[in-house]
Design a protein around this motif. Structure first.
Motif, PDB file in Angstrom:
ATOM      1  N   ARG B  89     -72.225 -14.589 -37.254  1.00 53.82           N
ATOM      2  CA  ARG B  89     -73.363 -14.270 -38.118  1.00 53.82           C
ATOM      3  C   ARG B  89     -73.018 -13.111 -39.041  1.00 53.82           C
ATOM      4  N   GLU B  90     -73.536 -13.108 -40.267  1.00 54.40           N
ATOM      5  CA  GLU B  90     -73.292 -11.998 -41.185  1.00 54.40           C
ATOM      6  C   GLU B  90     -73.986 -10.738 -40.676  1.00 54.40           C
ATOM      7  N   ARG B  91     -73.283  -9.617 -40.729  1.00 53.55           N
ATOM      8  CA  ARG B  91     -73.849  -8.319 -40.352  1.00 53.55           C
ATOM      9  C   ARG B  91     -73.694  -7.379 -41.533  1.00 53.55           C
ATOM     10  N   ARG B  92     -74.842  -6.803 -41.956  1.00 51.19           N
ATOM     11  CA  ARG B  92     -74.827  -5.978 -43.166  1.00 51.19           C
ATOM     12  C   ARG B  92     -74.829  -4.505 -42.814  1.00 51.19           C
ATOM     13  N   LEU B  93     -73.949  -3.769 -43.477  1.00 49.46           N
ATOM     14  CA  LEU B  93     -73.732  -2.359 -43.168  1.00 49.46           C
ATOM     15  C   LEU B  93     -74.228  -1.469 -44.295  1.00 49.46           C
ATOM     16  N   VAL B  94     -74.791  -0.317 -43.913  1.00 52.13           N
ATOM     17  CA  VAL B  94     -75.010   0.732 -44.900  1.00 52.13           C
ATOM     18  C   VAL B  94     -74.264   1.970 -44.405  1.00 52.13           C
ATOM     19  N   ILE B  95     -73.554   2.620 -45.333  1.00 55.81           N
ATOM     20  CA  ILE B  95     -72.768   3.812 -44.996  1.00 55.81           C
ATOM     21  C   ILE B  95     -73.500   5.027 -45.544  1.00 55.81           C
ATOM     22  N   VAL B  96     -73.771   6.006 -44.705  1.00 49.36           N
ATOM     23  CA  VAL B  96     -74.386   7.249 -45.190  1.00 49.36           C
ATOM     24  C   VAL B  96     -73.363   8.375 -45.080  1.00 49.36           C
ATOM     25  N   GLY B  97     -73.050   8.953 -46.244  1.00 44.51           N
ATOM     26  CA  GLY B  97     -71.997   9.971 -46.341  1.00 44.51           C
ATOM     27  C   GLY B  97     -70.881   9.442 -47.232  1.00 44.51           C
ATOM     28  N   ALA B  98     -70.920   9.816 -48.527  1.00 47.93           N
ATOM     29  CA  ALA B  98     -69.946   9.267 -49.483  1.00 47.93           C
ATOM     30  C   ALA B  98     -68.787  10.224 -49.708  1.00 47.93           C
ATOM     31  N   GLY B  99     -68.343  10.900 -48.653  1.00 45.69           N
ATOM     32  CA  GLY B  99     -67.127  11.718 -48.714  1.00 45.69           C
ATOM     33  C   GLY B  99     -65.910  10.825 -48.570  1.00 45.69           C
ATOM     34  N   ASN B 115     -67.384 -11.453 -41.269  1.00 44.64           N
ATOM     35  CA  ASN B 115     -68.851 -11.479 -41.228  1.00 44.64           C
ATOM     36  C   ASN B 115     -69.486 -10.117 -41.516  1.00 44.64           C
ATOM     37  N   PHE B 116     -68.679  -9.091 -41.750  1.00 41.40           N
ATOM     38  CA  PHE B 116     -69.239  -7.775 -42.040  1.00 41.40           C
ATOM     39  C   PHE B 116     -69.264  -7.526 -43.552  1.00 41.40           C
ATOM     40  N   LEU B 117     -70.307  -6.869 -44.009  1.00 42.43           N
ATOM     41  CA  LEU B 117     -70.473  -6.656 -45.450  1.00 42.43           C
ATOM     42  C   LEU B 117     -71.152  -5.311 -45.691  1.00 42.43           C
ATOM     43  N   VAL B 118     -70.487  -4.431 -46.425  1.00 43.53           N
ATOM     44  CA  VAL B 118     -71.104  -3.151 -46.792  1.00 43.53           C
ATOM     45  C   VAL B 118     -72.027  -3.405 -47.986  1.00 43.53           C
ATOM     46  N   VAL B 119     -73.319  -3.128 -47.803  1.00 40.19           N
ATOM     47  CA  VAL B 119     -74.281  -3.401 -48.883  1.00 40.19           C
ATOM     48  C   VAL B 119     -74.844  -2.122 -49.502  1.00 40.19           C
ATOM     49  N   GLY B 120     -74.403  -0.962 -49.014  1.00 37.86           N
ATOM     50  CA  GLY B 120     -74.864   0.283 -49.616  1.00 37.86           C
ATOM     51  C   GLY B 120     -74.057   1.471 -49.139  1.00 37.86           C
ATOM     52  N   ILE B 148     -83.760   0.504 -48.621  1.00 37.00           N
ATOM     53  CA  ILE B 148     -82.497  -0.244 -48.688  1.00 37.00           C
ATOM     54  C   ILE B 148     -82.294  -1.048 -47.404  1.00 37.00           C
ATOM     55  N   VAL B 149     -82.605  -0.444 -46.252  1.00 34.87           N
ATOM     56  CA  VAL B 149     -82.475  -1.140 -44.966  1.00 34.87           C
ATOM     57  C   VAL B 149     -83.327  -2.401 -44.960  1.00 34.87           C
ATOM     58  N   THR B 150     -84.562  -2.267 -45.452  1.00 36.59           N
ATOM     59  CA  THR B 150     -85.481  -3.404 -45.447  1.00 36.59           C
ATOM     60  C   THR B 150     -85.073  -4.455 -46.480  1.00 36.59           C
ATOM     61  N   GLN B 151     -84.908  -4.008 -47.730  1.00 32.18           N
ATOM     62  CA  GLN B 151     -84.660  -4.963 -48.817  1.00 32.18           C
ATOM     63  C   GLN B 151     -83.337  -5.707 -48.661  1.00 32.18           C
ATOM     64  N   ARG B 152     -82.310  -4.980 -48.176  1.00 26.07           N
ATOM     65  CA  ARG B 152     -80.988  -5.625 -48.085  1.00 26.07           C
ATOM     66  C   ARG B 152     -80.700  -6.132 -46.682  1.00 26.07           C
ATOM     67  N   ARG B 153     -81.717  -6.153 -45.832  1.00 22.02           N
ATOM     68  CA  ARG B 153     -81.589  -6.656 -44.461  1.00 22.02           C
ATOM     69  C   ARG B 153     -80.342  -6.081 -43.744  1.00 22.02           C
ATOM     70  N   VAL B 154     -80.323  -4.750 -43.681  1.00 20.64           N
ATOM     71  CA  VAL B 154     -79.177  -4.063 -43.060  1.00 20.64           C
ATOM     72  C   VAL B 154     -79.267  -4.171 -41.540  1.00 20.64           C
ATOM     73  N   ASP B 155     -78.118  -4.411 -40.881  1.00 16.87           N
ATOM     74  CA  ASP B 155     -78.053  -4.498 -39.421  1.00 16.87           C
ATOM     75  C   ASP B 155     -77.474  -3.233 -38.787  1.00 16.87           C
ATOM     76  N   ILE B 156     -76.497  -2.639 -39.452  1.00 17.34           N
ATOM     77  CA  ILE B 156     -75.710  -1.564 -38.847  1.00 17.34           C
ATOM     78  C   ILE B 156     -75.668  -0.361 -39.785  1.00 17.34           C
ATOM     79  N   GLY B 157     -75.962   0.821 -39.235  1.00 18.27           N
ATOM     80  CA  GLY B 157     -75.838   2.053 -39.999  1.00 18.27           C
ATOM     81  C   GLY B 157     -74.547   2.758 -39.629  1.00 18.27           C
ATOM     82  N   VAL B 158     -73.789   3.188 -40.628  1.00 24.99           N
ATOM     83  CA  VAL B 158     -72.524   3.885 -40.376  1.00 24.99           C
ATOM     84  C   VAL B 158     -72.664   5.321 -40.876  1.00 24.99           C
TER      85      VAL B 158
END
Lengths: 218, 218
Positions: B89-99, B115-120, B148-158
């Motif tokens: 299954r596709e799992r959507r990631l958002v990364i917090v911290g753009a260092g 199946n992993f995809l960084v969406v933000g 962003i979590v809601t609209q882009r259906r994020v599964d995993i926070g990094v």
């Protein structure tokens, strides 16, 4: 304090055992923070969701030092694991590849704290050479790898290049005399038998989360 | 093809079992590359320096699908592990911290392949917001995390922030509804029981090399 076997047949100890020793060390650090002086393998197992038979087996590779019915002295256990893992000696790192990951690792606390020390960050891109890294080192020419390894007594080579460049960098690290290589490029690298070249695959952590999402109703 | 238990008691399966499943998957991929069609647990163990009893035990959690005396069909085994790990299954990631680390991960192939995809990629530093990342995304304001979590259906926070900011970011990820968090900041983060918050400690890999150096004459 019972002695553990100093000359261990490393072939008989799996990579997974070593990973678990690292985990036990973190557990033991938490126990010390919490003020515990002794711990049984059952307690260790329960607290950290590990298997007590596995814990006893892993630690038994290195000789007996738990006391039956009492358990392990936490400070002694910590010291044993530190000695087993060789964390009582300074280990010097050189990072090849001064992109985002290389720069991140050169000031990642685990890589320049305790007994680990980054002593060089190298790149072959002329536009990067001379740049200051966040940790205060200057990026040096990757051509200088052999002399830097010798002069700065480097123990571990860290590869943070592109996948396409990783094998050539690994070969040059081996030629320069390094016996341990940690590769972060998402590709396998090969090295002669006397060298331990380990590839870190960060995706395994996502796979664990994926398992949780799949089986906890996600 | 025998069915494995779809509803698994995840509490009974240790983190180490899941890590091993990831390792088995890589092994199986190598076997397929090499053209093998069946493999026994003994063969798996020998090829990859693993323990055959452990392999059978790990895979038995999920029901029987090896054939005694013949072993596992490699393709079936691969498909089982992929399903067990939820990698189908596709799992959507958002990364917090753009260092450096956040930017490195957003174009790390394991994080945006399969199946992993960084969406933000988000940051709270105004000087970073709007920057282009190597993967072609623009850095967005961390304040926008919930939408962003809601609209882009994020599964995993990094989390790739400083250690000091990590817990607050984790809390905001949980509030935004994320149930899995992968923390790269070198500090522990706490989350409610229904959330899996895993901290990646990159130092464990150095410890393994340190073991090798200590016991192979270094």
């Amino acid at each position: 304090m019972a002695a553990y076997k100093r000359h261990i047949d490393t072939d008989s100890i799996s990579e997974l055992t070593i990973s678990r020793l690292s985990i036990y060390l973190r557990c033991v650090d938490q126990l010390l923070e919490a003020g515990l002086e002794t711990v049984s393998s059952q307690e260790l197992a329960k607290r950290f969701n590990l298997n007590s038979a596995q814990i006893r087996k892993d630690l038994a590779y290195f000789g007996e030092f738990g006391v039956r019915g009492v358990g392990y002295n936490v400070r002694e256990l910590r010291q044993y694991i530190i000695e087993i893992l060789g964390l009582d000696r300074e280990r010097r790192l050189v990072i090849v590849g001064a992109g985002n990951l290389g720069l991140a690792l050169c000031h990642y606390s685990g890589f320049s704290k305790g007994n680990f020390l980054v002593v060089g960050v190298l790149d072959s891109d002329p536009t990067r050479i001379g740049d200051a890294t966040p940790a205060g080192l200057l990026v040096e020419d990757a051509e200088r790898l052999p002399e830097i390894v010798t002069q700065r007594r480097v123990d571990i080579g860290v590869i943070t290049t592109t996948p396409a460049a990783a094998q050539a960098v690994c070969d040059r690290m081996v030629q320069a005399g390094l016996r341990t290589v940690l590769n972060f490029a998402p590709t396998r690298v090969r090295a002669p038998e006397h060298v331990l070249a380990k590839t870190v695959d960060l995706k395994v952590h996502l796979e664990e989360l994926s398992f949780f999402l799949a089986h906890a109703g996600g």
